[in-house]
Design a protein around this motif. Structure first.
Motif, PDB file in Angstrom:
ATOM      1  N   ILE A   1      51.833  58.882   8.663  1.00 30.28           N
ATOM      2  CA  ILE A   1      51.047  60.111   8.720  1.00 30.28           C
ATOM      3  C   ILE A   1      49.969  60.017   7.651  1.00 30.28           C
ATOM      4  CG2 ILE A   1      51.052  62.622   8.459  1.00 30.28           C
ATOM      5  CD1 ILE A   1      54.002  62.618   9.276  1.00 30.28           C
ATOM      6  N   MET A   2      48.720  60.008   8.064  1.00 31.19           N
ATOM      7  CA  MET A   2      47.627  60.023   7.092  1.00 31.19           C
ATOM      8  C   MET A   2      47.607  61.400   6.436  1.00 31.19           C
ATOM      9  SD  MET A   2      46.717  56.961   7.742  1.00 31.19           S
ATOM     10  CE  MET A   2      45.310  56.719   6.649  1.00 31.19           C
ATOM     11  N   CYS A   3      47.591  61.407   5.117  1.00 31.13           N
ATOM     12  CA  CYS A   3      47.598  62.663   4.362  1.00 31.13           C
ATOM     13  C   CYS A   3      46.419  62.601   3.397  1.00 31.13           C
ATOM     14  CB  CYS A   3      48.927  62.812   3.614  1.00 31.13           C
ATOM     15  SG  CYS A   3      49.146  64.386   2.779  1.00 31.13           S
ATOM     16  N   THR A   4      45.354  63.322   3.702  1.00 29.89           N
ATOM     17  CA  THR A   4      44.085  63.091   3.020  1.00 29.89           C
ATOM     18  C   THR A   4      43.271  64.365   2.872  1.00 29.89           C
ATOM     19  OG1 THR A   4      42.006  61.838   3.224  1.00 29.89           O
ATOM     20  CG2 THR A   4      43.086  62.504   5.265  1.00 29.89           C
ATOM     21  N   VAL A   5      42.195  64.272   2.125  1.00 30.70           N
ATOM     22  CA  VAL A   5      41.247  65.387   2.002  1.00 30.70           C
ATOM     23  C   VAL A   5      40.083  65.198   2.969  1.00 30.70           C
ATOM     24  CG1 VAL A   5      41.800  65.841  -0.410  1.00 30.70           C
ATOM     25  CG2 VAL A   5      39.971  64.229   0.134  1.00 30.70           C
ATOM     26  N   PHE A   6      40.009  64.041   3.631  1.00 24.29           N
ATOM     27  CA  PHE A   6      38.894  63.732   4.522  1.00 24.29           C
ATOM     28  C   PHE A   6      39.177  64.271   5.925  1.00 24.29           C
ATOM     29  CE2 PHE A   6      38.936  60.216   1.390  1.00 24.29           C
ATOM     30  CZ  PHE A   6      37.720  60.468   0.787  1.00 24.29           C
ATOM     31  N   ASP A   7      38.357  65.229   6.364  1.00 27.41           N
ATOM     32  CA  ASP A   7      38.558  65.802   7.697  1.00 27.41           C
ATOM     33  C   ASP A   7      37.405  65.483   8.646  1.00 27.41           C
ATOM     34  OD1 ASP A   7      36.571  67.359   6.640  1.00 27.41           O
ATOM     35  OD2 ASP A   7      37.523  69.276   7.076  1.00 27.41           O
ATOM     36  N   ASP A   8      36.638  64.414   8.336  1.00 27.47           N
ATOM     37  CA  ASP A   8      35.496  64.071   9.186  1.00 27.47           C
ATOM     38  C   ASP A   8      35.955  63.208  10.360  1.00 27.47           C
ATOM     39  OD1 ASP A   8      34.719  60.965   8.241  1.00 27.47           O
ATOM     40  OD2 ASP A   8      35.729  62.195   6.736  1.00 27.47           O
ATOM     41  N   GLU A   9      35.165  63.242  11.425  1.00 32.92           N
ATOM     42  CA  GLU A   9      35.519  62.565  12.669  1.00 32.92           C
ATOM     43  C   GLU A   9      35.671  61.060  12.496  1.00 32.92           C
ATOM     44  OE1 GLU A   9      33.282  64.883  12.351  1.00 32.92           O
ATOM     45  OE2 GLU A   9      33.434  66.358  13.960  1.00 32.92           O
ATOM     46  N   GLU A  10      34.845  60.459  11.640  1.00 33.17           N
ATOM     47  CA  GLU A  10      34.894  59.005  11.474  1.00 33.17           C
ATOM     48  C   GLU A  10      36.248  58.557  10.929  1.00 33.17           C
ATOM     49  OE1 GLU A  10      32.714  55.342   9.060  1.00 33.17           O
ATOM     50  OE2 GLU A  10      31.858  57.355   8.975  1.00 33.17           O
ATOM     51  N   ASN A  11      36.748  59.255   9.906  1.00 31.28           N
ATOM     52  CA  ASN A  11      38.040  58.884   9.331  1.00 31.28           C
ATOM     53  C   ASN A  11      39.189  59.164  10.291  1.00 31.28           C
ATOM     54  OD1 ASN A  11      37.912  57.777   6.514  1.00 31.28           O
ATOM     55  ND2 ASN A  11      36.637  59.576   6.227  1.00 31.28           N
ATOM     56  N   ILE A  12      39.102  60.244  11.053  1.00 30.49           N
ATOM     57  CA  ILE A  12      40.132  60.536  12.057  1.00 30.49           C
ATOM     58  C   ILE A  12      40.190  59.401  13.070  1.00 30.49           C
ATOM     59  CG2 ILE A  12      40.840  62.118  13.901  1.00 30.49           C
ATOM     60  CD1 ILE A  12      39.309  64.339  12.347  1.00 30.49           C
ATOM     61  N   PHE A  13      39.027  58.995  13.561  1.00 31.34           N
ATOM     62  CA  PHE A  13      38.951  57.928  14.560  1.00 31.34           C
ATOM     63  C   PHE A  13      39.473  56.611  13.998  1.00 31.34           C
ATOM     64  CE2 PHE A  13      36.478  54.619  16.855  1.00 31.34           C
ATOM     65  CZ  PHE A  13      36.974  54.867  18.126  1.00 31.34           C
ATOM     66  N   ARG A  14      39.076  56.282  12.770  1.00 30.93           N
ATOM     67  CA  ARG A  14      39.516  55.028  12.147  1.00 30.93           C
ATOM     68  C   ARG A  14      41.026  55.027  11.938  1.00 30.93           C
ATOM     69  NH1 ARG A  14      37.097  54.423   6.736  1.00 30.93           N
ATOM     70  NH2 ARG A  14      38.197  52.430   6.753  1.00 30.93           N
ATOM     71  N   ALA A  15      41.584  56.156  11.555  1.00 35.66           N
ATOM     72  CA  ALA A  15      43.032  56.245  11.317  1.00 35.66           C
ATOM     73  C   ALA A  15      43.807  56.028  12.612  1.00 35.66           C
ATOM     74  CB  ALA A  15      43.378  57.595  10.712  1.00 35.66           C
ATOM     75  N   ILE A  16      43.337  56.640  13.691  1.00 34.28           N
ATOM     76  CA  ILE A  16      43.995  56.485  14.990  1.00 34.28           C
ATOM     77  C   ILE A  16      43.915  55.028  15.433  1.00 34.28           C
ATOM     78  CG2 ILE A  16      43.887  57.105  17.435  1.00 34.28           C
ATOM     79  CD1 ILE A  16      42.874  59.882  16.490  1.00 34.28           C
ATOM     80  N   GLN A  17      42.737  54.423  15.264  1.00 37.83           N
ATOM     81  CA  GLN A  17      42.571  53.017  15.630  1.00 37.83           C
ATOM     82  C   GLN A  17      43.482  52.107  14.813  1.00 37.83           C
ATOM     83  OE1 GLN A  17      38.256  52.246  15.343  1.00 37.83           O
ATOM     84  NE2 GLN A  17      38.330  51.799  17.519  1.00 37.83           N
ATOM     85  N   ALA A  18      43.674  52.454  13.536  1.00 33.08           N
ATOM     86  CA  ALA A  18      44.501  51.622  12.655  1.00 33.08           C
ATOM     87  C   ALA A  18      45.975  51.695  13.022  1.00 33.08           C
ATOM     88  CB  ALA A  18      44.302  52.048  11.205  1.00 33.08           C
ATOM     89  N   GLY A  19      46.377  52.768  13.708  1.00 31.02           N
ATOM     90  CA  GLY A  19      47.767  52.878  14.135  1.00 31.02           C
ATOM     91  C   GLY A  19      48.529  54.047  13.561  1.00 31.02           C
ATOM     92  N   ALA A  20      47.823  54.998  12.944  1.00 31.48           N
ATOM     93  CA  ALA A  20      48.501  56.170  12.382  1.00 31.48           C
ATOM     94  C   ALA A  20      49.091  57.038  13.489  1.00 31.48           C
ATOM     95  CB  ALA A  20      47.522  56.994  11.545  1.00 31.48           C
ATOM     96  N   SER A  21      50.261  57.609  13.228  1.00 26.16           N
ATOM     97  CA  SER A  21      50.900  58.503  14.191  1.00 26.16           C
ATOM     98  C   SER A  21      50.399  59.933  14.060  1.00 26.16           C
ATOM     99  CB  SER A  21      52.419  58.486  13.991  1.00 26.16           C
ATOM    100  OG  SER A  21      52.942  57.207  14.235  1.00 26.16           O
ATOM    101  N   GLY A  22      49.923  60.298  12.877  1.00 24.37           N
ATOM    102  CA  GLY A  22      49.448  61.657  12.650  1.00 24.37           C
ATOM    103  C   GLY A  22      48.384  61.693  11.581  1.00 24.37           C
ATOM    104  N   TYR A  23      47.734  62.843  11.430  1.00 24.97           N
ATOM    105  CA  TYR A  23      46.633  62.974  10.477  1.00 24.97           C
ATOM    106  C   TYR A  23      46.628  64.410   9.977  1.00 24.97           C
ATOM    107  CZ  TYR A  23      41.941  61.919   8.587  1.00 24.97           C
ATOM    108  OH  TYR A  23      40.868  61.685   7.767  1.00 24.97           O
ATOM    109  N   ILE A  24      46.956  64.604   8.700  1.00 22.64           N
ATOM    110  CA  ILE A  24      47.032  65.959   8.144  1.00 22.64           C
ATOM    111  C   ILE A  24      46.272  66.027   6.820  1.00 22.64           C
ATOM    112  CG2 ILE A  24      49.279  66.267   9.248  1.00 22.64           C
ATOM    113  CD1 ILE A  24      50.555  66.070   6.458  1.00 22.64           C
ATOM    114  N   LEU A  25      46.076  67.237   6.339  1.00 18.93           N
ATOM    115  CA  LEU A  25      45.389  67.443   5.064  1.00 18.93           C
ATOM    116  C   LEU A  25      46.394  67.643   3.936  1.00 18.93           C
ATOM    117  CD1 LEU A  25      42.497  69.769   6.275  1.00 18.93           C
ATOM    118  CD2 LEU A  25      42.469  67.283   5.963  1.00 18.93           C
ATOM    119  N   LYS A  26      45.950  67.396   2.710  1.00 20.22           N
ATOM    120  CA  LYS A  26      46.865  67.395   1.570  1.00 20.22           C
ATOM    121  C   LYS A  26      47.364  68.779   1.175  1.00 20.22           C
ATOM    122  CE  LYS A  26      45.333  63.084  -0.537  1.00 20.22           C
ATOM    123  NZ  LYS A  26      44.769  62.407  -1.715  1.00 20.22           N
TER     124      LYS A  26
END
Length: 213
Positions: free
Chosen positions: A80-105
């Motif tokens: 689960i990516m846990c980050t302060v970055f909520d921009d589309e580029e980082n969301i897309f990169r995380a999904i491509q890298a294989g993350a199961s989820g993406y949330i804010l800190k």
């Protein structure tokens, strides 16, 4: 107990996240790393970690690189990516890298617990704001930008397919493109062979389905 790892270079944030996670007795934070390299060294056997909360921006090895490596070499571990970055580029990169989820800190403990359960159940948890941005990103991606199948068609052959898709006959195509009827027939024989189809309808439908025309 569900075993958790945290990769976060800021100690205070890592400790806060650990406290939130362990408010639920089902969860235990078994390791904490300050960068992706350190995390990989600690999970070499990968037998004692179920879920990793991964920061993106870390020194030495960032969260994207670590996620890509773990997804490839330890696919049983959920990230689960846990980050302060909520921009589309980082969301897309995380999904491509294989993350199961993406949330804010700044998520609440209750949400974090729910996200862990959801991830282990095969879901893809996202903060509502992130989910809206991901949906917007998907909707904004035109179908034409999808990868096209390469049948080795020439520009002229694609031009002929485009004409054919409009219901134009071979004779009309020949007139429109100032070539002979025989040349048109030869081109289409080559097109059918390259696309592995048997007639006009199959060729046109396949070309449209695969965004060739």
């Amino acid at each position: 107990m569900i075993k958790i790892a945290i990769a976060e270079d800021k100690h205070v944030i890592a400790e806060t996240l650990k406290e939130k996670i362990e408010l639920n007795v089902d969860f235990g934070v078994k390791l904490m790393a300050s960068n992706g390299k350190e995390l990989l060294e600690q999970i070499k056997d990968a037998l004692f970690v179920d879920v990793i909360f991964m920061d993106i921006n870390m020194p030495i090895m960032d969260g994207m690189a670590a996620t890509e490596f773990i997804a490839k070499n330890h696919p049983q571990i959920k990230i689960i990516m846990c980050t302060v970055f909520d921009d589309e580029e980082n969301i897309f990169r995380a999904i491509q890298a294989g993350a199961s989820g993406y949330i804010l800190k700044d998520e609440s403990p209750a949400r974090i617990h729910r996200y862990i359960y959801e991830t282990l159940d095969g879901g893809a948890p996202m903060n509502p704001l992130i989910a809206r941005k991901a949906l917007k990103m998907i909707r904004a991606t035109p179908a034409a930008s999808q990868k096209k199948v390469d049948y080795g068609l020439s520009e002229r052959e694609l031009q002929l397919l485009e004409q054919l898709s409009k219901g134009i006959t071979y004779e009309q195509i020949a007139d429109n493109l100032f070539i002979s009827y025989g040349t048109v027939r030869t081109h289409f024989q080559n097109i059918y062979k390259k696309m592995q189809v048997h007639n006009k309808l199959e060729a046109v439908n396949k070309a449209k389905d695969e965004n060739l025309i």
